[in-house]
Design a protein around this motif. Structure first.
Motif, PDB file in Angstrom:
ATOM      1  N   SER A 317       0.874  -1.324  -0.085  1.00 39.97           N
ATOM      2  CA  SER A 317       0.109   0.213  -0.090  1.00 39.97           C
ATOM      3  C   SER A 317       0.938   1.187   0.027  1.00 39.97           C
ATOM      4  N   SER A 318       0.538   2.116  -0.521  1.00 35.88           N
ATOM      5  CA  SER A 318       0.913   3.677  -0.478  1.00 35.88           C
ATOM      6  C   SER A 318       0.049   4.587  -0.144  1.00 35.88           C
ATOM      7  N   GLN A 319       0.466   5.262   1.048  1.00 32.90           N
ATOM      8  CA  GLN A 319       0.028   6.436   1.476  1.00 32.90           C
ATOM      9  C   GLN A 319       0.481   7.674   0.645  1.00 32.90           C
ATOM     10  N   ASP A 330      -5.038  13.101   2.158  1.00 31.47           N
ATOM     11  CA  ASP A 330      -4.405  12.092   2.159  1.00 31.47           C
ATOM     12  C   ASP A 330      -5.309  10.993   1.904  1.00 31.47           C
ATOM     13  N   THR A 332      -5.059   6.295   0.916  1.00 26.36           N
ATOM     14  CA  THR A 332      -4.306   5.306   0.615  1.00 26.36           C
ATOM     15  C   THR A 332      -4.430   4.350  -0.503  1.00 26.36           C
ATOM     16  N   SER A 334      -4.031   0.981  -2.479  1.00 29.23           N
ATOM     17  CA  SER A 334      -3.368  -0.480  -2.280  1.00 29.23           C
ATOM     18  C   SER A 334      -3.924  -1.427  -3.186  1.00 29.23           C
ATOM     19  N   GLN A 348      -2.158   0.441  -7.248  1.00 25.22           N
ATOM     20  CA  GLN A 348      -1.048  -0.023  -6.906  1.00 25.22           C
ATOM     21  C   GLN A 348      -0.490  -1.202  -7.642  1.00 25.22           C
TER      22      GLN A 348
END
Lengths: 407, 709
Positions: A317-319, A330, A332, A334, A348
């Motif tokens: 996962s990438s924040q 913001d 997330t 994934s 992702q």
């Protein structure tokens, strides 16, 4: 008299027969296009082609297989190793199938309660085929690779190439002049493509394009372009790893002075060719096509977790932070949880570096897709499911009732 | 300054330890196996010793076996009972889940594992290693003796060729990694090589618990309060002090320059060796908030420790963990008590309780007893037996077609195994927290279940006793294949999933729908085959109504399959769109599913267009079966694409056998069709001939018209 009468009768009968023949031909064409026989032939062709395209993926890249069988109108096959035959590709088959479906499954079909489910199914299939058509012609696809804390607002195509002429302006600014790949990638070996632009004091002549190549030194160092030439290579099974190369001439518009150049897509950003023309500095490079996004993304943190005690990944996962119109948010991203915004979807898809133990900084790779028909398959699936359940559910009900009566 | 000095001394100490480790490896024979015998291929003594082994000379108390079965360990990313680990290890090595000795005794996997741990000397003499072909023995330079081509051998026997096995196994692995096709012998050697290593790890697991370190050195004697010898756990607990002592003795010099430090460092090397060997069972659950750094990535606080990981943690990461050290001590006591059944049982009970309490505190215990009872109940094995019984009852019905008792008994014999099958699948879902299908193995179970359910529903609707037969055959064959596949794979059938598959939503709807489509297509092929074979062998020849019903059943099943195949395939595209950003990528598995849909639509349009009628629709169902087999298995054998998750080279033969059966059914059906056409033509010809003869007779018998008219 008799003779005259006969002639006039013939003329009359011709006048009457002409529309009948036309109608008959039209009906025959319509009957053919709407026939079950055509449907079955198309389905069997599709079946055979899908089978062949599946098996060929063992020794051809998916991209090549798609281009050859699935994204084509026709493709050339060889029978018995010698006889060339042109066979219909999946695109052509699906187009004819759509016509067959409209003629037979929507127009010719009897409109009654018992066929209402089938008509709904056919409408759903048409919707799905049109989704494929829209995606095929209008979707853009590429990747955005970001290191942690890095930002990006454009994505890079996997397969498309472009030649970029960079005009160095004052300061660090650069104005880019682009030549899209479709204008030179299919250049026959004996032809050249010339590109001129009003703003440029020179024009470019692309002489040869190789979809995958590697620059090498000419043995002995003489010949080629500054002692180098492009060695053509077969496509990688993962065609996105191909590195294209091109030979071109930069020709000064005033002096007609010609400068030979090799452009190679292996490292387009780090090694552009530089030259001087009309008292200014210019750069030239061959790179994967870049597409802008209407928002900016910053990768804050990439997380990869394994299942305990194993090296089997359980979570990627990438924040990220999305910047858009002065606002930031913001998010997330994934696996199975993409970011959808303004017709763009970010998935992702990869991460790295994977071969470095204890990497100090990770990067995340997002697949970026702009597809106007993104959600159409979902809606068409619901329509098809509804039609199938309606039709076959009704049939099952009638069958059970009939069995009950028999018993 | 203190910290810096410590870091510097560790910089010196670490390479020295590594060097010692390598020296130790060299001395141990090059592959870290201290129990290996010299490489003497014709070691007659070893062969003779192996031949003489009759069976173990001890019996495990029932309570110990029961406790050991439910002893929790973490393996392959999940917490499972020791019995699960044992049975798959035994299946890999032995090829079966039970072991029989010369003296007639039988061993369960857990008993065998207990032997490996506590009686490794005897376990090495069990003839446990299955070798598929004695050419493997030839390649390793071992004698064939009086064994069969496919037979079992002991570790002791194989250890005579340990070095050669290691060389040839590594060679085969390298070829496999480079995707070079292996010969049959190379494949067998590779399997044997991995099995040999796995067994060796099991048999050496408790070596650490058997050792006692003598405290010759005054520094050690002082460190351990004057004790003459200490067990592994105590030495490991004192490893940080030992390292500090070595550093102070080195006093800035190299390790080799300080004999005392060198002597003490041998204890560290030994800890590293013995502890590192105990890697195969991770049984120490982490405590709340405890996160273990794994590989280069952050841990999740879910990783259980083995003695090897604990040793590494203490020696490399210099972390003190007295609670974990305390979990090594029960093994040391158990090893000492192995020949005292009552004391051993009491100690094992106490050890089991302590691990159970820790596991329970983490919420990881509750499924352990369920998994133990799941494997003990063996639902699928009993299901298969009952489906065979159901088939036999169906066959009896052919002899007594009007017997209501038989019909009812067959219903019972079909519904009971179906119930077992459903129960087994439901328990698996609970154990895994997953929908019914997420691995290739589970497709066998689910497809069998759905096919049987479809057949049962059809039988319930029309009561023609055809679907009942299909249910019995599909149930027995499906479970036979499931168990065969499990035996081929020899891996835990409840593995963890890759990140992309880790979504219960899509697994529940897409995979389940597509699999129901497969099941219905196979059921249609089954019912269609009943029609074809009945035609061929002239069953109910005059009963046109019966044949018409069977054909309608086939058609209905294809329709049912089409709904699920189509929706499931499109849902797969929608999932792909969410995961990878494209609806359709012409990936082999996607293509396979698409081909099933195309085949089903073509069949139904063929029927609507009048090209396929009663016979035709049944005739093409085996071809639909071929397409399903291609999609179900063959695409996984291609080794390309995003769905190549169930690759198994041993599957290939099974898939081609399946193709062969389906094509044979098609050919037989075609033959039946030709025969029927000929029969009809002959009947028509005969009827015409009779008609003509009758007309002629009439004309010859007609009296001459009289003038009177």
């Amino acid at each position: 008299m008799n003779g005259e009468e006969t002639v006039s009768q013939e003329a009359e009968s011709r006048e009457v027969a002409a529309p009948e023949v036309g109608a008959r031909i039209g009906k025959a064409i319509f009957d053919g296009l709407s026939s079950f026989a055509l449907t079955i032939i198309l389905l069997l062709f599709l079946l055979a082609l899908t089978f062949k395209g599946t098996l060929d993926q063992q020794h051809m890249s998916l991209y090549e297989v798609q281009s050859l069988y699935f994204n084509s109108l026709f493709f050339k096959a060889t029978m018995f190793g010698v006889l060339p035959v042109y066979l219909p590709g999946v695109n052509l088959l699906l187009t004819i199938l759509a016509v067959n479906l409209i003629c037979g499954g929507l127009i010719r079909i009897r409109k009654k309660r018992a066929t209402s489910g089938i008509i709904i199914v056919h409408l759903g299939i048409l919707w799905m085929l049109s989704a494929g058509l829209v995606e095929f012609h209008f979707a853009q696809r590429g990747h955005l690779t970001l290191n942690e804390h890095q930002e990006g607002d454009d994505f890079v195509s996997y397969f498309e190439w472009e030649i970029v002429v960079g005009e160095l302006l004052d300061g660090d600014r650069v104005r880019e002049h682009l030549i899209p790949g479709e204008q030179f990638i299919d250049l026959p070996p004996d032809q050249k493509a010339t590109f001129r632009s009003k703003g440029l004091p020179f024009h470019l002549v692309v002489r040869r394009f190789h979809p995958n190549s590697v620059p090498e030194q000419v043995p002995g160092g003489n010949g080629g372009v500054d002692g180098f030439f492009l060695r053509p290579m077969g496509s990688f099974l993962e065609a996105e790893n191909n590195r294209a190369g091109a030979y071109l001439d930069v020709v000064d518009n005033k002096t007609n002075r010609r400068q030979l150049a090799i452009l190679w897509g292996g490292s387009p950003e780090s090694l552009p060719m530089t030259f001087r023309a009309d008292g200014k500095d210019w750069t030239l490079c061959l790179r994967h096509t870049s597409h802008p996004m209407p928002f900016r993304i910053r990768l804050n943190k990439f997380t990869k977790l394994d299942h305990p005690g194993t090296r089997t990944p359980s979570v990627f996962s990438s924040q990220v932070t999305k910047f858009e119109d002065g606002a930031e948010r913001d998010i997330t991203i994934s696996m199975n949880e993409p970011l959808r915004r303004k017709g763009f979807t970010l998935f992702q898809t990869n991460w790295g570096p994977q071969d470095v133990p204890n990497p100090r900084q990770l990067y995340s790779v997002f697949e970026v897709v702009r597809n106007p028909a993104d959600q159409w398959p979902l809606w068409s699936c619901l329509v098809i499911a509804l039609g199938l359940v309606w039709h076959f559910g009704g049939k099952l009900r009638r069958y059970i009732l009939a069995q009950g009566r028999t018993a | 300054m203190v910290g810096r000095g410590r870091r510097l001394s560790m910089l010196v100490l670490a390479p020295a330890l590594a060097g010692l480790f390598l020296v130790g490896l060299f001395l141990a024979g090059g592959c870290g196996n201290s129990s290996e015998a010299p490489d003497s291929p014709n070691d007659a003594a070893a062969v003779e010793a192996a031949d003489k082994f009759q069976g173990p000379d001890h019996t495990w108390p029932a309570e110990v076996v029961r406790l050991a079965e439910s002893f929790p360990v973490q393996e392959g990313g999940r917490v499972k009972p020791l019995s699960t680990l044992a049975q798959f290890a035994m299946l890999r090595i032995h090829g079966k889940r039970t072991m029989r000795f010369v003296n007639g005794r039988r061993y369960t996997p857990t008993e065998w594992l207990l032997d490996c741990l506590f009686y490794p000397d005897q376990a090495r003499r069990h003839e446990v290693f299955l070798i598929e072909d004695w050419e493997v023995l030839d390649a390793l330079g071992l004698p064939r003796g009086d064994k069969r081509r496919r037979d079992r051998y002991s570790f002791e026997f194989l250890s005579a060729a340990a070095k050669r096995l290691s060389e040839k196994g590594s060679e085969s692995q390298e070829l496999k990694d480079r995707k070079v096709p292996l010969t049959a012998v190379q494949e067998h050697i590779l399997v044997l090589y991995h099995n040999y290593r796995e067994f060796d790890l099991l048999a050496r697991y408790l070596d650490f618990a058997r050792v006692r370190y003598r405290t010759h050195h005054p520094a050690l004697r002082k460190m351990f309060g004057g004790q003459e010898s200490v067990p592994f756990s105590q030495m490991l607990a004192s490893a940080p002090e030992l390292m500090a002592g070595i550093r102070s003795l080195m006093n800035g010099k190299d390790l080799e320059e300080s004999p005392e430090a060198l002597e003490l460092s041998k204890y560290l090397y030994d800890l590293h060796q013995l502890g590192g060997g105990a890697a195969i069972l991770a049984y120490m659950p982490p405590e709340p908030g405890e996160v273990f750094q794994e590989h280069s990535f952050q841990g999740t606080g879910r990783t259980w420790l083995s003695p090897a990981m604990l040793t590494d943690r203490i020696l490399e990461q210099r972390r003190r963990t007295p609670q974990k050290i305390a979990l090594l001590e029960p093994w040391e006591r158990l090893v000492r008590l192995r020949d005292e059944p009552e004391a051993f049982t009491a100690e094992f009970r106490s050890f089991h309780d302590s691990i159970r309490t820790l596991t329970d505190a983490r919420g990881e215990w509750q499924k352990i007893p369920m998994e133990v009872s799941f494997y003990r109940a063996d639902y699928f094995y009993w299901g298969q037996i009952l489906f065979v019984l159901s088939f036999l009852l169906c066959a009896l019905q052919w002899l007594r077609p009007n017997s209501r008792l038989l019909y009812r008994a067959t219903w019972v014999a079909t519904l009971v195994p179906l119930g077992l099958l459903v129960t087994g699948i439901v328990i698996r879902c609970i154990l895994r927290d997953r929908p019914p299908v997420s691995t290739l193995y589970e497709t066998f179970l689910f497809i069998t279940t759905v096919a049987v359910v479809v057949a049962v529903i059809i039988e319930w609707i029309n009561r023609r006793r055809v679907a009942q037969l299909v249910a019995a055959v599909m149930g027995a064959v499906g479970l036979f294949l499931a168990m065969g596949f499990e035996g081929l794979e020899k891996q835990d059938t409840m593995p963890t999933l890759l990140a992309v598959l880790d979504t219960n939503f899509w697994l529940s709807i897409h995979v389940t729908a597509v699999t129901i489509g497969y099941a219905a297509s196979m059921a249609a092929a089954g019912i269609g085959s009943v029609y074809l074979l009945s035609k061929l062998f002239g069953v109910r020849r005059g009963d046109r109504e019966w044949y018409r019903h069977v054909s309608r059943m086939t058609y209905g099943t294809i329709c049912f399959g089409l709904v699920f195949s189509t929706v499931g395939t499109i849902l797969g595209g929608i999932w792909a769109n969410d995961s990878w950003g494209r609806f359709w990528g012409w990936d082999p598995k996607e293509n396979g599913a698409f081909m099933i849909v195309l085949a089903q639509i073509a069949i139904l349009h063929g029927r609507m267009g009048g090209y396929l009628r009663e016979f035709g629709i049944c005739l093409v169902t085996p071809l639909l079966g071929v397409v399903v087999l291609f999609s179900w298995f063959h695409v996984n054998l291609l080794g390309v694409g995003l769905h190549a998750y169930g690759f198994s080279s041993q599957l290939k033969r099974g898939v081609y056998t399946g193709y062969g059966v389906m094509i044979a059914l098609f050919v037989l059906g075609y033959l039946a069709w030709i025969l029927e056409q000929q029969r009809r033509a002959a009947a028509k010809w005969e009827a015409d001939a009779q008609k003509v003869a009758a007309q002629e007779r009439v004309s010859t018998e007609e009296p001459e018209p009289s003038p009177e008219g």
